[in-house]
Design an enzyme around this catalytic site. Structure first.
Site, short mmCIF file in Angstrom:
data_model
loop_
_atom_site.label_atom_id
_atom_site.label_comp_id
_atom_site.label_asym_id
_atom_site.label_seq_id
_atom_site.Cartn_x
_atom_site.Cartn_y
_atom_site.Cartn_z
N ASP A 1 -4.39 -13.08 3.20
CA ASP A 1 -5.66 -12.66 3.78
C ASP A 1 -6.86 -12.94 2.88
OD1 ASP A 1 -4.71 -10.76 2.05
OD2 ASP A 1 -5.10 -9.05 3.34
N TYR B 1 -3.64 -11.86 8.68
CA TYR B 1 -3.57 -11.31 10.02
C TYR B 1 -3.56 -12.40 11.08
CZ TYR B 1 -3.41 -7.40 7.17
OH TYR B 1 -2.97 -6.55 6.20
N HIS C 1 0.81 -1.22 0.00
CA HIS C 1 0.00 0.00 0.00
C HIS C 1 0.85 1.27 0.00
CE1 HIS C 1 -3.66 -2.22 0.42
NE2 HIS C 1 -3.36 -2.70 1.61
N HIS D 1 -6.32 -7.26 -0.49
CA HIS D 1 -6.44 -5.83 -0.73
C HIS D 1 -5.55 -5.41 -1.90
CE1 HIS D 1 -7.36 -6.52 3.59
NE2 HIS D 1 -8.37 -5.71 3.30
N ASP E 1 -2.60 -10.60 -2.37
CA ASP E 1 -3.25 -10.12 -1.16
C ASP E 1 -4.71 -9.78 -1.44
OD1 ASP E 1 -3.99 -7.87 0.86
OD2 ASP E 1 -2.08 -8.57 1.63
#
Length: 344
Positions: free
Chosen positions: A285, A324, A160, A198, A196
């Site tokens: 994730d 996580y 990110h 995201h 991922d």
């Protein structure tokens, strides 16, 4: 498979995250690394080695110098301003405010460089980010030198982080730093594949106008999933980079059958582009029980992911992103690596 790890990744232990209007204990925490490292050792994946120190030059190859200086000094400046909590942005240069002048006050600089309010800067953040990028660089250097796959147990994650913004728990973009290092070491074109949940908005932003890095991301649809403002399928690159940015947004609840079709398409495109190295932004994730994601992959699906990545036939470096602190993070991350090893 060799793993690079440093205890210095644990120097960052933030206490504060804004989630659902509440201040909660951050989902991104040192225990994530401990769970993965424990599984690496439990299955006998291979040697665990400390990274080399590469300095800031590889960071500055993809990140703005003013931004890097900010990450280095933010915590000290925050404390010097008499702040009692952790450094969290609360004011941004939004659509109606200018963004071409960097304020002098620490609150303003935080807003200038922050992407989101989920990520606090605390003691040890800069040091952990340095360790994380050294892990990534050591891992890709090993792959470049030997042709062998390698795993970088990075923390904080990186995808990110844009050229001059932090957020989503990310400060330095480990995958982008590793890809640029490979190019600087003589590779003509590198693929960064982000699995991922995201979207890797930072990696996209860094390479969006370039054709020497093909970026492909499989992620939750930005209409409903963080980081919301990038990751649509029509974002395909600009200028020389046109066609070298591939986004595969998918709806919450997506399972492996649909997800793997996107994966297979991305791998075909990577081969067609003539990429000479594969850097995998290994977020796990997409797991069905991850607390802040919404795909439905199982632990066995991550083993199959590893097998399919091996089928690309490219020298490959894996760098940990999200996933996580559920107990399965170690199982899922290592399943990818063992699946890859078994299939190559």
């Amino acid at each position: 498979m060799l793993t690079f790890h440093s205890d210095d990744t644990g120097l960052r232990r933030a206490r504060t995250e804004l989630d659902g209007g509440e201040l909660v204990t951050p989902y991104e925490c040192p225990e994530r690394v401990e769970l993965v490292l424990g599984r690496v050792r439990e299955v006998g994946l291979g040697e665990v080695r400390a990274p080399e120190a590469f300095g800031l030059e590889p960071v500055l190859a993809v990140h703005d110098r003013g931004y890097v200086d900010f990450i280095a000094t933010c915590w000290d400046d925050w404390q010097a301003a008499g702040k009692r909590g952790e450094a969290i942005a609360w004011m941004w240069p939004t659509r109606t405010l200018r963004d071409d002048r960097i304020p002098e006050h620490i609150d303003g600089r935080l807003g200038h460089y922050a992407m989101s309010a989920d990520t606090a800067i605390c003691e040890g953040t800069f040091e952990a980010a340095l360790a994380s990028k050294d892990i990534a660089l050591s891992a890709v250097a090993h792959t470049l030198a030997s042709g062998e796959p390698c795993f970088g147990l990075c923390r904080p994650p990186g995808h990110h982080a844009a050229s001059d913004q932090f957020g989503g728990y990310c400060f330095f973009n480990n995958a982008a730093i590793a890809a640029q290092h490979a190019l600087d070491s003589g590779k003509r074109r590198v693929a960064v594949l982000d699995v991922d949940f995201h979207h890797g908005n930072g990696t996209q932003q860094i390479f969006y106008e370039r054709d020497d890095v093909l970026f492909a991301s499989l992620h939750g649809d930005p209409r409903t999933c963080f980081p919301y403002f990038l990751g649509h399928a029509d974002e395909t690159g600009r200028g020389r980079g046109e066609g070298f940015n591939l986004n595969y947004p998918m709806a919450p609840g997506t399972g492996f059958e649909a997800w793997s079709r996107a994966l297979d398409d991305a791998l075909v495109r990577i081969r067609q582009a003539g990429c000479e190295l594969l850097v995998v932004s290994l977020g796990v994730d997409a797991f069905e029980h991850d607390p802040i994601s919404a795909f439905k992959l199982t632990s066995d699906d991550f083993t199959e992911l590893g097998r399919r990545l091996a089928g690309a036939g490219l020298p490959t470096t894996f760098l940990l992103e999200g996933g996580y602190a559920v107990k399965e993070i170690g199982i899922n991350a290592v399943n990818v690596l063992t699946g890859f090893d078994a299939a190559r």
